[in-house]
Write an enzyme that holds these catalytic residues in place. Structure first.
Site, PDB file in Angstrom:
ATOM      1  N   TYR A 152       1.379   5.100  -2.527  1.00 51.85           N
ATOM      2  CA  TYR A 152       1.586   6.738  -2.149  1.00 51.85           C
ATOM      3  C   TYR A 152       2.961   7.136  -2.896  1.00 51.85           C
ATOM      4  CZ  TYR A 152      -2.558   6.246   0.600  1.00 51.85           C
ATOM      5  OH  TYR A 152      -3.966   5.957   0.964  1.00 51.85           O
ATOM      6  N   HIS A 204       0.889  -1.300  -0.087  1.00 49.26           N
ATOM      7  CA  HIS A 204      -0.043  -0.045  -0.156  1.00 49.26           C
ATOM      8  C   HIS A 204       0.830   1.317  -0.081  1.00 49.26           C
ATOM      9  CE1 HIS A 204      -3.705   2.174  -0.292  1.00 49.26           C
ATOM     10  NE2 HIS A 204      -3.281   2.831   0.475  1.00 49.26           N
ATOM     11  N   ARG A 242     -11.705  -9.578 -11.194  1.00 47.97           N
ATOM     12  CA  ARG A 242     -10.346  -8.785 -11.723  1.00 47.97           C
ATOM     13  C   ARG A 242      -9.320 -10.122 -12.132  1.00 47.97           C
ATOM     14  NH1 ARG A 242      -6.782  -6.292  -6.780  1.00 47.97           N
ATOM     15  NH2 ARG A 242      -5.364  -5.626  -8.766  1.00 47.97           N
ATOM     16  N   ARG A 243      -8.375  -9.591 -12.915  1.00 50.68           N
ATOM     17  CA  ARG A 243      -7.285 -10.649 -13.042  1.00 50.68           C
ATOM     18  C   ARG A 243      -7.568 -11.700 -13.807  1.00 50.68           C
ATOM     19  NH1 ARG A 243      -3.162 -10.511  -7.794  1.00 50.68           N
ATOM     20  NH2 ARG A 243      -2.061  -8.453  -8.592  1.00 50.68           N
ATOM     21  N   HIS A 296     -10.917   1.493  -9.847  1.00 56.36           N
ATOM     22  CA  HIS A 296     -10.515   2.496  -8.944  1.00 56.36           C
ATOM     23  C   HIS A 296      -8.855   2.596  -9.221  1.00 56.36           C
ATOM     24  CE1 HIS A 296      -9.141   3.989  -4.971  1.00 56.36           C
ATOM     25  NE2 HIS A 296      -8.208   2.890  -5.024  1.00 56.36           N
ATOM     26  N   PHE A 297      -8.083   1.788  -9.397  1.00 51.62           N
ATOM     27  CA  PHE A 297      -6.733   2.096  -9.404  1.00 51.62           C
ATOM     28  C   PHE A 297      -6.381   2.586 -10.792  1.00 51.62           C
ATOM     29  CE2 PHE A 297      -6.102  -2.669  -9.810  1.00 51.62           C
ATOM     30  CZ  PHE A 297      -5.613  -2.703 -10.949  1.00 51.62           C
ATOM     31  N   HIS A 298      -7.253   2.524 -11.791  1.00 50.44           N
ATOM     32  CA  HIS A 298      -6.949   3.182 -13.032  1.00 50.44           C
ATOM     33  C   HIS A 298      -7.387   4.763 -12.947  1.00 50.44           C
ATOM     34  CE1 HIS A 298      -6.077  -0.751 -14.989  1.00 50.44           C
ATOM     35  NE2 HIS A 298      -5.477  -0.166 -15.641  1.00 50.44           N
TER      36      HIS A 298
END
Lengths: 580, 275
Positions: free
Chosen positions: A235, A231, A445-446, A382-384
């Site tokens: 950041y 995680h 996903r994946r 989300h992470f895109h």
């Protein structure tokens, strides 16, 4: 020429290293982005030209190249710029700087070749283990060695910046740390702290295991150590983008940063809170007590604070800039912003999308609702928005400012740059909204073929076909955007003409400067100590209980080397064979 | 420290939001009692799964009342059992473990979702209210054919649900005039005894229990299968009056059927008389 004061004029040696780092980053972006298109078309069954078993090799490469190589090479370039520019002094020894760049490059090469072995028979390696390399999947040792070299390279880069700062401090004992340097140093401090987790995971367990020195590992332990790092690394990708929003965006808007003290508080909060949250990726893991998950959740929620503060400061700084440019009214000041500048527009759109990504992140952080979306396509959506837009689009946009600074050449085609950043925004709007919605009704996903034999998915709104079409279209637009970006960068670098009109190398001034904050804000030792204490609180008991229950090396876990030569019908036979 | 008034307001709103999120999640845990996957399932050596009391014969068992347990073994790229059937209005505790790599056990579109990590047992308790059919999938990458790993969850109306299983064992052939046996094993995974009647039907006629079954007859046996146990019944079949040729038979117990075909041959054609 004499009057020009771009970065390349001030620090020609450093500019070469930064150019090399940025080009490494762009190359990873181009390859990784292309692989993303293959995935987008394959999953949605729009176009399948690789076997589904190879999808996972492509996915591993896409993940590693984009979230590790692209982001971190850009980071080391931009942090080198930030430290040297804001301290107004070069690095201590440029050979050392080239050294860590070479180490990171070698690491990338090893990782890349071992992943490529998954689809190229001539390379006797395999690392189809995805970016998370969960044991008992076992990659070729070169994958782990490459990963270690890359991370150690970043550690040395951090040392390079600290060393430059120490030298500056000797000459300027009473001055506050300039903001860009403060941001780079606080980011590196939590990076050192958090990458200890992945270093232990690889050096103590996975690498010796892949070399046959130890027989077994504890999958939950290596997984937890991965997320100890996994995680904070998000950041680590995000902090250079934040730095650019704080130090460049106000200037591009035509104004000043709203508050230097709050910017420092934000980075201190990231230093303190980035690491003791990793267990929020393991809300669904067995073997970790609920209380530990609750602690991670609480820390995660407080980690929203620096991002919410950033949202305020960025918008306030933009408004200030717009008003300096003659903007007026409650909202009509927006019209006064320099929307024709791809660097500004790209960063502003990236910030807007980050707000959306932040909201879906709040959902992910919610301990109980996470069960609905965990490992679904929602998370990919989300992470895109976060790393895939807040970070990636900011980096691309910033390059329209940085590449002229680093080469002394004008951007080949700024209008094309504007088209490129807007195209990214549009493509990502299609792709991420569809992915989020798909995740809500369970599309995982994946997964190479999220089309199952025994059941189908039932969206509350829209259809699976419509969602797939949006993802495929979005992926195509995003890939086109990447190619436009690369084309512009290549033609600027090799074909662009040297210009005297490159603006001076500066960053945004502040409305409220460091003198408005107490000196304790700059006490890096204090904040690092607090971060260490929080990590000990969040991790010592979970790690102890995982080791206590499952053993340091696990209860006889056999390695699993991914391979594509297995016939699934034979596997089903073997399943029946081992069942009583 | 000098902070702008607007920024102070924003800070306050942000803190309220954060504390609000934590409060709602805390309420969800202590109020409605939403429990997380935790370490209650314990650890297991994957090599000992076949010897494990729970996982050696995975599937659904009845605990008592409306409570059930479901044991599932995940393995690249299948679940054992692949299909789970439970009654509506039940509380089912799942125990899932992996024989090889990390998988998930995910009921698509619901919050029934757990990681399945080798060496660990995932325990999760789920309440099923309404009948329905759900897909189960693996959402953690588990190798080249990860996308083929799926299962099925059926929540059936309570009156259609039982945990009775039937298996039959009988010779395929018998010589005319000999006696043969159709063995029927009835297992019961409910937490109470199953009192039922087993019926063998060859052809379309019915006769009483204890009689030797002759051609075109049905025979019944009363049986009590103990909780979490099984009983084997023997149906003796006298082929004297059958005539040569194929004779279809069906054993019915508690709504479950097992069937086969007995081929009766002449003595000269060979064939084992008494199986």
């Amino acid at each position: 020429m004499a009057m020009r004061n771009a970065y390349i004029d001030q620090f020609p040696e450093e500019a070469r290293v930064i150019r090399a780092a940025l080009w490494s980053s762009f190359l990873a972006l181009m390859i990784g982005g292309t692989l993303g298109l293959i995935q987008g078309l394959h999953r949605t069954n729009v176009l399948r030209f690789i076997p589904s078993q190879d999808y996972y090799t492509v996915l591993t490469a896409h993940g590693v190249l984009l979230v590790i190589t692209f982001t971190i090479f850009f980071l080391v370039g931009i942090f080198t710029w930030a430290v040297t520019t804001s301290l107004d002094r070069g690095v201590k020894d440029i050979r050392f700087t080239w050294g860590w760049y070479a180490m990171m490059s070698l690491g990338t090469l090893l990782v890349g070749v071992s992943i490529l072995g998954g689809v190229v028979d001539q390379i006797p390696m395999n690392a189809d283990v995805l970016y998370t390399f969960y044991s008992p999947f076992q990659a070729h040792p070169a994958f782990y060695v490459g990963f270690v070299l890359f991370v150690v390279g970043t550690w040395l880069a951090g040392f390079d910046w600290f060393r430059t700062w120490w030298a500056w401090k000797k000459d300027n004992p009473d001055e506050r740390i300039p903001l860009p340097t403060f941001m780079a140093l606080t980011t590196m401090l939590f990076w050192y702290l958090s990458s200890i987790g992945v270093a232990i995971s690889i050096l103590a367990f996975l690498l010796p295991w892949s070399l046959g020195i130890i027989d077994s590992v504890n999958p939950l332990l290596t997984r937890t150590l991965f997320w100890f790092f996994g995680h904070p690394v998000v950041y680590f990708w995000l902090m250079p983008a934040y730095m650019l929003w704080y130090t460049m965006l106000p200037k591009l808007s035509g104004g000043k940063l709203f508050s230097d003290p709050l910017a420092r508080v934000v980075f201190v909060l990231f230093l303190i809170l980035s690491t003791p949250v990793g267990i929020h990726h393991q809300y669904l893991d067995p073997g970790i007590a609920e209380g530990f998950k609750f602690i991670a959740m609480t820390n995660t929620m407080f980690l929203l604070l620096p991002s919410l503060l950033t949202a305020f400061t960025v918008v306030a700084s933009m408004e200030h800039g717009a008003r300096q440019r003659g903007g007026e009214g409650y909202l009509s000041w927006l019209k006064a912003l320099p929307w024709r500048d791809p660097a500004f527009t790209g960063m502003a759109l990236a910030g807007l999308m980050f707000a959306a990504g932040g909201f879906s992140g709040m959902i992910n952080a919610g301990l109980s609702i996470n069960y609905l979306v965990h490992n679904s396509w929602w998370v990919v959506g989300h992470f895109h928005l976060t790393v895939g837009t807040a970070v990636a689009l900011t980096f691309m946009a910033a390059s329209y400012w940085f590449i002229p600074q680093l080469t002394g050449k004008e951007i080949w085609n700024r209008s094309l740059g504007l088209v490129q950043v807007v195209l990214w925004f549009i493509g990502m709007t299609f792709m991420s909204n569809a992915m989020h919605r798909a995740g809500l009704f369970g599309i995982p996903r994946r997964t190479a073929e999220p089309q199952y034999e025994g059941f189908s998915f039932d969206p509350a709104v829209g259809t699976v076909a419509e969602i797939d079409a949006q993802v495929a279209l979005g992926a195509a637009l995003l890939t086109l955007s990447v190619y436009l970006f690369i084309t512009n960068m290549v033609l600027t670098t090799i074909g662009g003409s040297t210009s005297d009109a490159i603006p001076d190398n500066t960053y945004a001034g502040t409305l409220s400067g460091p003198e408005d904050s107490p000196a304790i804000i700059d006490n890096l030792k204090l904040w690092t100590s607090i971060a260490v204490v929080l990590v000990i609180i969040a991790y010592s008991l979970p790690l102890a209980s995982i080791i206590d229950a499952g053993g340091l090396f696990g209860p006889g876990i056999d390695p699993w080397k991914p391979s594509v030569v297995v016939d699934p019908s034979l596997v089903l036979e073997s399943v029946r064979g081992v069942m009583p | 420290m000098n902070i702008h008034t607007y920024e102070k307001t924003w800070l306050a709103v942000a803190m309220v939001l954060i504390v609000g999120f934590i409060a709602t999640i805390t309420y969800g845990a202590v109020g409605p009692g939403i429990a997380m996957i935790d370490d209650d399932g314990g650890t297991i050596d994957p090599d000992t799964i076949n010897d494990d009391e729970r996982f050696s014969d995975p599937g659904v068992t009845h605990v008592g009342g409306n409570e059930y347990e479901a044991a599932v073994v995940a393995q690249a790229w299948a679940y054992t059992p692949s299909e789970i059937t439970v009654p509506a209005n039940s509380t089912v505790t799942f125990y899932v473990t992996s024989r090889d790599v990390t998988h998930s056990y995910t009921v698509a579109g619901t919050n029934v979702n757990t990681m399945v990590v080798p060496g660990q047992v995932s325990e999760m308790t789920v309440e099923f209210d309404e009948p329905g059919e759900y897909g189960i999938l693996c959402n953690e990458y588990c190798g080249a054919y990860h996308h083929t790993m799926e299962g099925k969850l059926n929540v059936v109306p309570e009156d259609e649900f039982d945990l009775t299983e039937l298996s039959t064992e009988a010779p395929d052939e018998a010589q005319l005039g000999n006696q043969t046996t159709i063995n029927t094993t009835v297992s019961n995974d409910m937490n109470y005894d199953l009192e039922t009647t087993a019926t063998l039907e060859i052809g379309n006629q019915t006769v009483e229990q204890d009689q030797t079954v002759e051609q075109d007859q049905t025979v019944e046996q009363d049986v009590t299968v103990p909780a979490h146990g099984s009983e084997t019944l023997e149906f003796a079949v006298d082929t004297t009056d059958f005539g040569t040729g194929d004779h279809d038979w069906t054993v019915t117990v508690d709504g479950h059927e097992g069937s086969g075909t007995l081929t009766v041959t002449n003595a000269t054609e060979g064939g084992d008389g008494d199986a």
